[in-house]
Scaffold this motif. Structure first.
Motif, PDB file in Angstrom:
ATOM      1  N   GLY A 290      -5.705   3.087  -5.270  1.00 43.54           N
ATOM      2  CA  GLY A 290      -4.259   2.195  -5.271  1.00 43.54           C
ATOM      3  C   GLY A 290      -3.527   3.645  -4.221  1.00 43.54           C
ATOM      4  N   ASP A 291      -2.109   3.364  -4.041  1.00 46.50           N
ATOM      5  CA  ASP A 291      -1.205   4.627  -3.670  1.00 46.50           C
ATOM      6  C   ASP A 291      -0.411   4.725  -5.022  1.00 46.50           C
ATOM      7  OD1 ASP A 291       0.498   3.374  -2.943  1.00 46.50           O
ATOM      8  OD2 ASP A 291       0.718   3.698  -0.223  1.00 46.50           O
ATOM      9  N   GLU A 292       0.765   5.655  -4.449  1.00 45.14           N
ATOM     10  CA  GLU A 292       2.038   5.815  -5.527  1.00 45.14           C
ATOM     11  C   GLU A 292       2.734   4.517  -5.632  1.00 45.14           C
ATOM     12  OE1 GLU A 292       2.605   8.706  -2.192  1.00 45.14           O
ATOM     13  OE2 GLU A 292       0.947   7.585  -2.817  1.00 45.14           O
ATOM     14  N   TYR A 293       2.574   4.280  -4.831  1.00 44.15           N
ATOM     15  CA  TYR A 293       3.279   2.807  -4.888  1.00 44.15           C
ATOM     16  C   TYR A 293       3.133   0.978  -5.079  1.00 44.15           C
ATOM     17  CZ  TYR A 293       6.203   5.895  -1.556  1.00 44.15           C
ATOM     18  OH  TYR A 293       6.709   7.053  -1.402  1.00 44.15           O
ATOM     19  N   GLY A 294       1.073   1.175  -5.301  1.00 41.85           N
ATOM     20  CA  GLY A 294       0.116   0.340  -5.876  1.00 41.85           C
ATOM     21  C   GLY A 294       0.108  -0.476  -4.653  1.00 41.85           C
ATOM     22  N   ARG A 295       0.233   0.577  -3.268  1.00 40.04           N
ATOM     23  CA  ARG A 295      -0.543  -0.579  -2.223  1.00 40.04           C
ATOM     24  C   ARG A 295      -1.841  -0.151  -2.125  1.00 40.04           C
ATOM     25  NH1 ARG A 295       3.247   2.067   2.654  1.00 40.04           N
ATOM     26  NH2 ARG A 295       1.943   3.733   1.748  1.00 40.04           N
ATOM     27  N   VAL A 296      -2.362  -1.710  -2.241  1.00 40.69           N
ATOM     28  CA  VAL A 296      -4.501  -1.514  -2.378  1.00 40.69           C
ATOM     29  C   VAL A 296      -4.314  -0.884  -0.716  1.00 40.69           C
ATOM     30  CG1 VAL A 296      -6.400  -2.907  -1.961  1.00 40.69           C
ATOM     31  CG2 VAL A 296      -4.266  -3.165  -3.854  1.00 40.69           C
ATOM     32  N   LEU A 297      -5.427   0.201  -1.240  1.00 42.86           N
ATOM     33  CA  LEU A 297      -6.487   0.948   0.622  1.00 42.86           C
ATOM     34  C   LEU A 297      -7.301   0.354   0.373  1.00 42.86           C
ATOM     35  CD1 LEU A 297      -6.380   5.000  -1.432  1.00 42.86           C
ATOM     36  CD2 LEU A 297      -4.347   3.313  -0.058  1.00 42.86           C
ATOM     37  N   ASP A 298      -7.247   0.495   1.518  1.00 38.63           N
ATOM     38  CA  ASP A 298      -8.640  -0.007   2.760  1.00 38.63           C
ATOM     39  C   ASP A 298      -9.987   1.517   2.207  1.00 38.63           C
ATOM     40  OD1 ASP A 298      -8.744   1.409   4.029  1.00 38.63           O
ATOM     41  OD2 ASP A 298      -8.057   0.265   6.062  1.00 38.63           O
ATOM     42  N   GLU A 299     -11.292   0.488   2.745  1.00 38.80           N
ATOM     43  CA  GLU A 299     -12.265   2.220   2.761  1.00 38.80           C
ATOM     44  C   GLU A 299     -11.694   2.928   3.586  1.00 38.80           C
ATOM     45  OE1 GLU A 299     -14.471   1.934   0.463  1.00 38.80           O
ATOM     46  OE2 GLU A 299     -15.302  -0.026   0.860  1.00 38.80           O
ATOM     47  N   ALA A 300     -11.048   2.858   3.870  1.00 34.40           N
ATOM     48  CA  ALA A 300     -10.409   4.745   5.087  1.00 34.40           C
ATOM     49  C   ALA A 300      -9.516   5.353   4.245  1.00 34.40           C
ATOM     50  CB  ALA A 300     -10.664   4.520   6.289  1.00 34.40           C
ATOM     51  N   GLY A 301      -8.848   4.860   3.227  1.00 35.62           N
ATOM     52  CA  GLY A 301      -7.728   4.916   2.171  1.00 35.62           C
ATOM     53  C   GLY A 301      -6.736   5.227   2.759  1.00 35.62           C
ATOM     54  N   GLU A 302      -6.352   4.220   4.302  1.00 37.01           N
ATOM     55  CA  GLU A 302      -5.660   3.419   4.669  1.00 37.01           C
ATOM     56  C   GLU A 302      -4.827   2.865   3.848  1.00 37.01           C
ATOM     57  OE1 GLU A 302      -3.373   5.498   6.992  1.00 37.01           O
ATOM     58  OE2 GLU A 302      -5.003   6.405   6.439  1.00 37.01           O
ATOM     59  N   PRO A 303      -3.243   2.142   3.706  1.00 33.30           N
ATOM     60  CA  PRO A 303      -2.871   0.709   3.226  1.00 33.30           C
ATOM     61  C   PRO A 303      -3.080  -0.128   3.656  1.00 33.30           C
ATOM     62  CG  PRO A 303      -1.110   2.844   2.905  1.00 33.30           C
ATOM     63  CD  PRO A 303      -2.400   3.012   3.489  1.00 33.30           C
ATOM     64  N   ILE A 304      -3.064  -1.410   3.037  1.00 34.62           N
ATOM     65  CA  ILE A 304      -3.242  -2.676   3.560  1.00 34.62           C
ATOM     66  C   ILE A 304      -1.679  -3.219   2.927  1.00 34.62           C
ATOM     67  CG2 ILE A 304      -4.978  -5.210   3.423  1.00 34.62           C
ATOM     68  CD1 ILE A 304      -7.195  -3.764   1.891  1.00 34.62           C
ATOM     69  N   ALA A 305      -1.544  -3.860   4.360  1.00 35.72           N
ATOM     70  CA  ALA A 305      -0.626  -4.157   4.452  1.00 35.72           C
ATOM     71  C   ALA A 305      -0.284  -5.174   3.654  1.00 35.72           C
ATOM     72  CB  ALA A 305      -0.017  -4.167   5.724  1.00 35.72           C
ATOM     73  N   GLY A 306       0.943  -5.529   3.143  1.00 29.74           N
ATOM     74  CA  GLY A 306       1.071  -6.519   2.365  1.00 29.74           C
ATOM     75  C   GLY A 306       0.379  -6.976   0.547  1.00 29.74           C
ATOM     76  N   LEU A 307      -0.675  -6.201   0.794  1.00 32.78           N
ATOM     77  CA  LEU A 307      -1.373  -5.563  -0.639  1.00 32.78           C
ATOM     78  C   LEU A 307      -0.887  -4.947  -1.377  1.00 32.78           C
ATOM     79  CD1 LEU A 307      -3.211  -7.726  -2.118  1.00 32.78           C
ATOM     80  CD2 LEU A 307      -4.974  -6.590  -1.456  1.00 32.78           C
ATOM     81  N   TYR A 308      -0.359  -5.584  -2.749  1.00 31.92           N
ATOM     82  CA  TYR A 308      -0.605  -4.462  -4.283  1.00 31.92           C
ATOM     83  C   TYR A 308      -1.690  -5.102  -5.414  1.00 31.92           C
ATOM     84  CZ  TYR A 308       4.167  -3.283  -1.938  1.00 31.92           C
ATOM     85  OH  TYR A 308       5.305  -3.407  -0.871  1.00 31.92           O
ATOM     86  N   ALA A 309      -1.791  -3.665  -6.617  1.00 32.05           N
ATOM     87  CA  ALA A 309      -2.206  -4.116  -7.921  1.00 32.05           C
ATOM     88  C   ALA A 309      -1.153  -3.241  -8.655  1.00 32.05           C
ATOM     89  CB  ALA A 309      -3.403  -3.436  -7.601  1.00 32.05           C
ATOM     90  N   CYS A 310      -1.562  -3.764  -9.826  1.00 29.96           N
ATOM     91  CA  CYS A 310      -1.110  -3.428 -10.788  1.00 29.96           C
ATOM     92  C   CYS A 310      -1.931  -3.838 -11.840  1.00 29.96           C
ATOM     93  CB  CYS A 310       0.390  -3.597 -11.512  1.00 29.96           C
ATOM     94  SG  CYS A 310       0.489  -4.972 -11.577  1.00 29.96           S
ATOM     95  N   GLY A 311      -1.578  -2.846 -13.356  1.00 28.13           N
ATOM     96  CA  GLY A 311      -2.535  -3.164 -14.317  1.00 28.13           C
ATOM     97  C   GLY A 311      -3.264  -2.582 -14.312  1.00 28.13           C
TER      98      GLY A 311
END
Length: 585
Positions: free
Chosen positions: A507-528
């Protein structure tokens, strides 16, 4: 309190949060307070996940609570501490986001919700080094009266482990054990014991267990109570089954509930907070070291759902850095009903003078007073699985060991259950636990010489701040070292069990989940625990799982609502390119 009976009509929301642990509940609560239409779904019938069975300590540097407690903490010191502990393992940008938002997140919860903490004046970080703190960073949830939830919602709070409750359902704080185990030692002890037990007896007239909630149970109850006040629907027995993707953006999820599959669309996105790797057999077999794959301290329903649905759409999964999980050495036995009783050896015995840990050869292999994670990491790295904790009768009476309580009143029952091994001599003990008698005798002799000198040259026991804090201050010159004296002798086998995931979704600093290329997947977050550990498999201090869960839950909610300020400028050396390890599922 509002009910969830109309929740089946929900078809679209702003934010869908999956998982009612500390991270997910925080994300749902803060998102609602920021004006979003939110629904929280929970796979089981109860809220809390691993948080509810934990101590609830929440590690957040630099909060206003540290100032109120008289031990003001500085983010700058915490940054130096983490740079020393985590070093070049990666994850610096996420740690900086955590440090930048921690104070605001805790202050916001304190101001707008019933989620209340108090900073511990004395609760040291687990490692020494520049910027390490003795107090102020570890936040404890304030005790909560479960009756405020009402009976239905009180039953929704996952109870602590059975082993940690007295009289079949009473929660007890560490500082209350003395009064309950020796009520007639003083007038103060008797008063406290009567107050605690009396409240519990009255509770059991109406409730299944005591309503005086402490530690992780208090945090979960406070979050649930705040969610109810914010009118956030909670869909129990409803887990995430599949993510809905349109034109590269996550727009909702397919859920499995009591009435079968259902779809909920989410305009702002989906938050995955399903509890981490837990009992996911595929991931455990791939990443977990031998000897650690068969048991987890996570609820058995934590099966890595977040990782599964996210990687199915191309999310990147990280192996956790130094370790795929965070560990506790645990002992166990089978109850008469066939269930497994498990005791995490956290602080009550290992650090006390007169106990030592030996491997299969009968030799010491570790500083027994180190943190539970570091102790277990030594077990894993040296192959000491299981290891045996060894003590004499005097230690057992004074401190207890594992599920044998101080005073050893329940020792006969634990011997009968096969939980403890007893022997008249060290040679007999060695034979019973399967190690070389001469090696064990030599180990005890060397340990006793170290205890007499007060210096453990072999492993440095008692040299660190946290070692001494958890030792016995009445013993000198080293509060963690004391002789092993006359028999009988006792041994309990311990094995590492994971208490939380370190491996998880990138994930990035906003909790956005990243794809295999390291880019955020729009609309998907993760925490915990669904988000890979920001500490990269290290364990800096008490509550360094729940602290990031709460802070990133807050950041995720604010980002989804568009109310999170950009992260401030960070030191140049933390912004360098980072190499991370990945695991293909």
């Amino acid at each position: 309190m509002p009910s969830d009976r109309n929740s089946q009509a929900i078809e679209e929301v702003d934010l869908l949060v999956c998982g009612a642990g500390a991270g997910g509940m925080t994300a749902a609560l803060v998102a609602a307070l920021e004006g979003l239409d939110v629904v929280l779904c929970e796979k089981t019938a109860q809220a809390g996940g691993t948080t509810s069975t934990s101590g609830g300590t929440t590690w957040v540097p630099g909060t206003h609570l540290s100032e109120q407690a008289g031990v003001p903490d500085r983010v700058e010191d915490a940054r130096a501490f983490l740079e020393a502990v985590v070093a070049n393992r990666g994850g610096a940008r996420l740690r900086e986001a955590f440090l930048a938002s921690g104070r605001d997140a805790i202050a916001d919860l304190d101001r707008r919700t019933d989620v209340k903490f108090v900073a511990a004046a004395a609760h040291p970080d687990y490692l020494d080094g520049p910027g390490a703190a003795y107090g102020g960073r570890a936040l404890a949830p304030v005790t909560f009266d479960g009756r405020r939830l009402g009976r239905a919602d009180f039953d929704r709070v996952r109870p602590p482990r059975r082993e940690f409750m007295g009289l079949g359902g009473m929660m007890v704080g560490r500082n209350e054990l003395g009064a309950l185990l020796a009520p007639f030692a003083s007038a103060a002890h008797l008063r406290d014991a009567i107050t605690i037990v009396g409240r519990y007896v009255l509770d059991r007239l109406r409730y299944r267990r005591g309503t005086r909630l402490l530690m992780g149970n208090a945090l979960v109850a406070r979050l649930l109570y705040s969610l109810r006040k914010a009118k956030v629907p909670v869909l129990f027995e409803t887990g995430v089954r599949e993510l809905l993707v349109e034109e590269g953006r996550v727009v909702g999820a397919v859920l499995s509930g009591p009435a079968g599959p259902r779809r909920i669309r989410a305009r702002k996105g989906v938050v995955l907070a399903t509890g981490g790797v837990g009992w996911n057999r595929k991931i455990r077999e791939r990443l977990f070291p031998a000897g650690t794959r068969d048991y987890s301290l996570a609820p058995e329903t934590n099966t890595g759902d977040g990782a599964d649905v996210a990687t199915a759409i191309g999310a990147r999964f990280e192996d956790g850095g130094d370790s795929p999980a965070l560990w506790m050495p645990c002992s166990s036995y089978r109850r008469p009903d066939g269930t497994l009783a498990v005791w995490p050896h956290i602080i009550l015995d290992r650090a006390k003078p007169g106990l030592l840990a030996v491997n299969a050869a009968g030799r010491r292999f570790v500083n027994e007073s180190d943190s539970y994670h570091d102790f277990s990491m030594e077990q894993i790295s040296t192959g000491a699985i299981p290891a045996h904790l060894v003590c004499d009768a005097a230690f057992m009476r004074r401190y207890g060991m594992g599920m044998v309580l101080p005073g050893a009143s329940n020792l006969p029952a634990m011997l009968k259950a096969g939980y403890v091994t007893e022997a008249r001599t060290l040679a007999e003990l060695a034979e019973k636990i399967g190690c070389d008698p001469q090696a064990l005798a030599e180990t005890v002799d060397a340990y006793n010489r170290a205890a007499a000198a007060g210096i453990d040259e072999a492993f440095g026991r008692g040299a660190s701040v946290v070692n001494r804090f958890n030792g016995d201050p009445a013993v000198g010159p080293n509060p963690c070292l004391g002789p092993v004296g006359a028999g009988p002798y006792y041994a309990i086998p311990v094995r590492p069990a994971d208490l939380a995931s370190s491996a998880g979704l990138a994930g990035d600093e906003y909790g956005r989940v990243l794809d295999e290329a390291g880019e955020p997947i729009a609309g998907l977050y993760a925490c915990g625990n669904d988000l890979a550990s920001i500490f990269r498999g290290t364990y800096p201090g008490p509550g360094t799982t729940i602290g990031p869960a709460v802070v990133f839950g807050w950041r995720v909610a604010r980002h989804a609502a568009g109310t999170l300020n950009d992260m401030p400028e960070t030191p140049a050396d933390t912004m360098k390119d980072e190499r991370t390890n990945h695991a293909t599922l």
